[in-house]
Write an enzyme that holds these catalytic residues in place. Structure first.
Site, PDB file in Angstrom:
ATOM      1  N   GLY A  10      14.684 -15.879  87.445  1.00 24.97           N
ATOM      2  CA  GLY A  10      13.706 -15.682  88.510  1.00 24.97           C
ATOM      3  C   GLY A  10      12.836 -14.458  88.284  1.00 24.97           C
ATOM      4  O   GLY A  10      12.184 -13.974  89.198  1.00 24.97           O
ATOM      5  N   ASN A  12      10.139 -12.112  85.425  1.00 28.84           N
ATOM      6  CA  ASN A  12       8.798 -12.239  84.850  1.00 28.84           C
ATOM      7  C   ASN A  12       8.665 -13.485  83.975  1.00 28.84           C
ATOM      8  O   ASN A  12       7.774 -14.313  84.178  1.00 28.84           O
ATOM      9  CB  ASN A  12       8.485 -11.015  83.977  1.00 28.84           C
ATOM     10  CG  ASN A  12       8.579  -9.710  84.736  1.00 28.84           C
ATOM     11  OD1 ASN A  12       7.963  -9.556  85.783  1.00 28.84           O
ATOM     12  ND2 ASN A  12       9.362  -8.772  84.232  1.00 28.84           N
ATOM     13  N   ASP A  37      18.759 -13.852  96.762  1.00 26.88           N
ATOM     14  CA  ASP A  37      18.099 -14.937  97.514  1.00 26.88           C
ATOM     15  C   ASP A  37      16.804 -15.374  96.832  1.00 26.88           C
ATOM     16  O   ASP A  37      15.888 -15.888  97.488  1.00 26.88           O
ATOM     17  CB  ASP A  37      17.812 -14.480  98.948  1.00 26.88           C
ATOM     18  CG  ASP A  37      16.891 -13.268  98.983  1.00 26.88           C
ATOM     19  OD1 ASP A  37      16.663 -12.665  97.906  1.00 26.88           O
ATOM     20  OD2 ASP A  37      16.385 -12.926 100.062  1.00 26.88           O
ATOM     21  N   CYS A 148       4.570 -10.337  79.812  1.00 25.42           N
ATOM     22  CA  CYS A 148       4.210 -10.915  81.108  1.00 25.42           C
ATOM     23  C   CYS A 148       4.787 -10.125  82.275  1.00 25.42           C
ATOM     24  O   CYS A 148       5.733  -9.360  82.105  1.00 25.42           O
ATOM     25  CB  CYS A 148       4.707 -12.348  81.161  1.00 25.42           C
ATOM     26  SG  CYS A 148       6.502 -12.495  81.095  1.00 25.42           S
ATOM     27  N   MET A 208      19.405 -10.012  62.183  1.00 26.45           N
ATOM     28  CA  MET A 208      18.094  -9.369  62.087  1.00 26.45           C
ATOM     29  C   MET A 208      17.517  -8.972  63.453  1.00 26.45           C
ATOM     30  O   MET A 208      16.375  -8.554  63.545  1.00 26.45           O
ATOM     31  CB  MET A 208      17.095 -10.305  61.388  1.00 26.45           C
ATOM     32  CG  MET A 208      17.297 -10.423  59.888  1.00 26.45           C
ATOM     33  SD  MET A 208      17.288  -8.834  59.035  1.00 26.45           S
ATOM     34  CE  MET A 208      15.581  -8.357  59.218  1.00 26.45           C
ATOM     35  N   HIS A 214      17.622  -0.203  67.380  1.00 32.10           N
ATOM     36  CA  HIS A 214      17.727   0.690  68.544  1.00 32.10           C
ATOM     37  C   HIS A 214      18.996   1.558  68.578  1.00 32.10           C
ATOM     38  O   HIS A 214      18.886   2.780  68.738  1.00 32.10           O
ATOM     39  CB  HIS A 214      17.581  -0.124  69.836  1.00 32.10           C
ATOM     40  CG  HIS A 214      16.236  -0.799  69.950  1.00 32.10           C
ATOM     41  ND1 HIS A 214      16.049  -2.006  70.581  1.00 32.10           N
ATOM     42  CD2 HIS A 214      15.010  -0.432  69.486  1.00 32.10           C
ATOM     43  CE1 HIS A 214      14.766  -2.346  70.514  1.00 32.10           C
ATOM     44  NE2 HIS A 214      14.119  -1.415  69.856  1.00 32.10           N
TER      45      HIS A 214
HETATM   46  P1  NAD Z   1      13.252  -9.607  84.162  1.00 27.89           P
HETATM   47  O1  NAD Z   1      13.576  -8.165  84.115  1.00 27.89           O
HETATM   48  O2  NAD Z   1      12.047 -10.020  84.919  1.00 27.89           O
HETATM   49  O3  NAD Z   1      14.521 -10.386  84.710  1.00 27.89           O
HETATM   50  C1  NAD Z   1      14.882 -10.150  86.000  1.00 27.89           C
HETATM   51  C2  NAD Z   1      15.565 -11.392  86.501  1.00 27.89           C
HETATM   52  O4  NAD Z   1      16.865 -11.505  85.892  1.00 27.89           O
HETATM   53  C3  NAD Z   1      15.785 -11.354  87.978  1.00 27.89           C
HETATM   54  O5  NAD Z   1      14.655 -11.819  88.656  1.00 27.89           O
HETATM   55  C4  NAD Z   1      16.980 -12.249  88.120  1.00 27.89           C
HETATM   56  O6  NAD Z   1      16.587 -13.617  88.101  1.00 27.89           O
HETATM   57  C5  NAD Z   1      17.761 -11.972  86.861  1.00 27.89           C
HETATM   58  N1  NAD Z   1      18.754 -10.924  87.144  1.00 27.89           N
HETATM   59  C6  NAD Z   1      18.546  -9.597  87.224  1.00 27.89           C
HETATM   60  N2  NAD Z   1      19.671  -8.953  87.535  1.00 27.89           N
HETATM   61  C7  NAD Z   1      20.617  -9.887  87.636  1.00 27.89           C
HETATM   62  C8  NAD Z   1      21.990  -9.839  87.936  1.00 27.89           C
HETATM   63  N3  NAD Z   1      22.634  -8.691  88.177  1.00 27.89           N
HETATM   64  N4  NAD Z   1      22.648 -11.001  87.941  1.00 27.89           N
HETATM   65  C9  NAD Z   1      22.023 -12.148  87.685  1.00 27.89           C
HETATM   66  N5  NAD Z   1      20.723 -12.263  87.412  1.00 27.89           N
HETATM   67  C10 NAD Z   1      20.034 -11.130  87.388  1.00 27.89           C
HETATM   68  O7  NAD Z   1      13.234 -10.163  82.671  1.00 27.89           O
HETATM   69  P2  NAD Z   1      11.957 -10.707  81.894  1.00 27.89           P
HETATM   70  O8  NAD Z   1      10.882  -9.694  81.933  1.00 27.89           O
HETATM   71  O9  NAD Z   1      11.694 -12.086  82.342  1.00 27.89           O
HETATM   72  O10 NAD Z   1      12.530 -10.728  80.425  1.00 27.89           O
HETATM   73  C11 NAD Z   1      13.515 -11.657  79.991  1.00 27.89           C
HETATM   74  C12 NAD Z   1      13.971 -11.241  78.615  1.00 27.89           C
HETATM   75  O11 NAD Z   1      12.850 -11.193  77.740  1.00 27.89           O
HETATM   76  C13 NAD Z   1      14.593  -9.838  78.563  1.00 27.89           C
HETATM   77  O12 NAD Z   1      15.629  -9.850  77.634  1.00 27.89           O
HETATM   78  C14 NAD Z   1      13.467  -8.956  78.085  1.00 27.89           C
HETATM   79  O13 NAD Z   1      13.921  -7.818  77.413  1.00 27.89           O
HETATM   80  C15 NAD Z   1      12.729  -9.901  77.156  1.00 27.89           C
HETATM   81  N6  NAD Z   1      11.290  -9.589  77.005  1.00 27.89           N
HETATM   82  C16 NAD Z   1      10.474  -9.468  78.090  1.00 27.89           C
HETATM   83  C17 NAD Z   1       9.126  -9.227  77.918  1.00 27.89           C
HETATM   84  C18 NAD Z   1       8.172  -9.146  79.098  1.00 27.89           C
HETATM   85  O14 NAD Z   1       6.972  -8.919  78.879  1.00 27.89           O
HETATM   86  N7  NAD Z   1       8.589  -9.366  80.320  1.00 27.89           N
HETATM   87  C19 NAD Z   1       8.598  -9.097  76.628  1.00 27.89           C
HETATM   88  C20 NAD Z   1       9.462  -9.231  75.528  1.00 27.89           C
HETATM   89  C21 NAD Z   1      10.805  -9.481  75.738  1.00 27.89           C
END
Ligand code: NAD
Length: 399
Positions: A10, A12, A37, A148, A208, A214
């Site tokens: 839910g 980004n 929720d 995003c 890889m 990190h």
């Molecule tokens: P995000 O931070 O938006 O994810 C948050 C979501 O994860 C929440 O809305 C919820 O649905 C879930 N979540 C959070 N805490 C939780 C918990 N305790 N229990 C269960 N669910 C929980 O993540 P994102 O930005 O969509 O990124 C997803 C993956 O992609 C990550 O590994 C991130 O590092 C990677 N990523 C993101 C981006 C970006 O631009 N957003 C870019 C490159 C890589």
């Protein structure tokens, strides 16, 4: 007839993928989000209106799409009904609960995609879905296809930029017969960019992952830190010193040795995608790096990394390192611990990774490794093969 896909999450990425896919005529999109929720709130927002997705294209121009998932729920049984492809679009720590939720409802010949997967994705998925793994295909991308952000929860999200290309691996169960090709189908869902490339095998990609960079960078910088707050946030890549470069190089050599040992044991497995980090930089940033004389200089002079700083927390006294940032909190249990575990199965000693993990786990308040063995009490919370009781290289590949 429409192909039904499920987007798990839910945040980004889940917002953007579900709106993007729903905008395509040939797709029907379900969303499963188990967190708090979120499902209820998101469903309410789209009851009477579409979601807006603003996409910035490769040429910098923007356009909007208006569409919505046909179902947003926290009920896994409803979410999984008729689904052919499941995408997990959440940080790695949240994967397990989605595998557990979907497992009872998984039909044979389902494609499960980690977008992104992160190290140990396939191993954890196989462990949780059990026998069903042999009739499914488990794919994973190296990263999220786009940068995003949610603009307004449930209503509006923004794709800030699409990657040019993206690697994806696919691990096919021996009884799985998908009625569609993996890469072409996922490409059709994402659109023209990023161009997906099928990688040779998932273990090479696990070795890889960014997590080979990190944790050594963090340990190299902060392993001998005197605890005094800093006036400024130190540069991450451009601040690489000899100690960090040496650690990175030693980790790379251990991973290469593991890859070679796996090829020795399994003549059918091609590990050529595992390369030294120095080579990786030269291949991926040919024009952005101005000094290619050494790994250290390549990292210090890579324009793609301009201005990126260490994860820090601001206190009244100054900046202190944030050891709970994903560079350690994710890249140790869902990164370097997995790499170490694969090397162990291959019979390759890993003194550099052992030293980094001993430090990293202490910062996280966990115990994965004891000496050079992955027998710590918290190994079950990580995603090494050993977390799931695996004891041989063959088990990695025979599913
Ligand atoms: P995000 O931070 O938006 O994810 C948050 C979501 O994860 C929440 O809305 C919820 O649905 C879930 N979540 C959070 N805490 C939780 C918990 N305790 N229990 C269960 N669910 C929980 O993540 P994102 O930005 O969509 O990124 C997803 C993956 O992609 C990550 O590994 C991130 O590092 C990677 N990523 C993101 C981006 C970006 O631009 N957003 C870019 C490159 C890589």
């Amino acid at each position: 007839e429409k192909c039904r896909i499920l987007v798990c999450g839910g945040g980004n990425g889940a917002h953007c993928l579900s709106a993007l896919a729903a905008s395509k005529d040939n797709l029907d999109v379900h969303v499963l989000t188990l967190y708090q929720d979120e499902a209820e709130r998101w469903a309410k927002h789209v009851e009477n209106e579409n979601m807006k997705l603003t996409i910035t294209k490769q040429d910098g121009t923007q356009y909007d799409t208006f569409s919505k998932p046909s179902l947003i729920t926290k009920d896994a049984a409803k979410a999984m009904s008729g689904v052919e492809i499941v995408f997990l679009v959440v940080p790695a720590f949240a994967h397990a609960q989605y595998f557990t939720a979907i497992a009872p409802h998984l039909q044979p010949n389902t494609l499960i995609v980690g977008l992104p997967g992160q190290a140990g994705f396939e191993l954890q998925c196989r462990h949780i879905i059990g026998d069903k793994a042999s009739s499914c295909t488990i794919a994973a991308s190296e990263s999220l296809p786009f940068a995003c952000r949610i603009v307004e929860f449930g209503r509006h999200a923004r794709i800030l930029g699409l990657k040019d290309s993206l690697g994806m691996s696919a691990l096919k169960g021996k009884a799985c017969q998908l009625s569609f090709p993996v890469v072409e189908t996922v490409q059709g869902i994402l659109g023209e960019y990023p161009k997906l490339e099928l990688l040779k095998n998932y273990i090479a990609i696990n070795l890889m992952a960014d997590a080979n960079v990190h944790p050594p960078m963090m340990y190299g910088r902060w392993g001998n830190w005197d605890g005094k707050p800093l006036k400024e946030e130190p540069l991450f890549y451009q601040g690489v010193d000899d100690r960090q470069a040496d650690l990175l190089s030693r980790v790379s050599e251990e991973l290469l040795a593991a890859a070679k040992a796996i090829e020795q044991k399994r003549k059918d497995v091609d590990m050529s995608e595992v390369i030294h980090l120095f080579d990786w930089y030269k291949i991926h940033y040919p024009d952005q790096i101005t000094d290619k004389s050494s790994l250290k200089m390549a990292m210090r002079t890579n324009k793609a990394y301009d201005g990126l700083v260490h994860p820090m927390v601001k206190t009244d006294e100054g900046y202190v390192p944030n050891f709970n940032y994903r560079y350690t909190s994710e890249d140790v249990p869902f990164g370097m611990v997995v790499m170490k575990g694969i090397a162990d199965l291959a019979g390759v000693p890993t003194p550099a990774m052992d030293e980094i993990l001993a430090w990293g786990q202490q910062k996280l308040g966990k115990e994965y490794i004891v000496g050079s063995k992955l027998i710590g009490k918290d190994i079950g919370l990580a995603r090494a093969p050993q977390s799931f009781g695996m004891t041989s290289v063959d088990e990695l590949f025979d599913i």
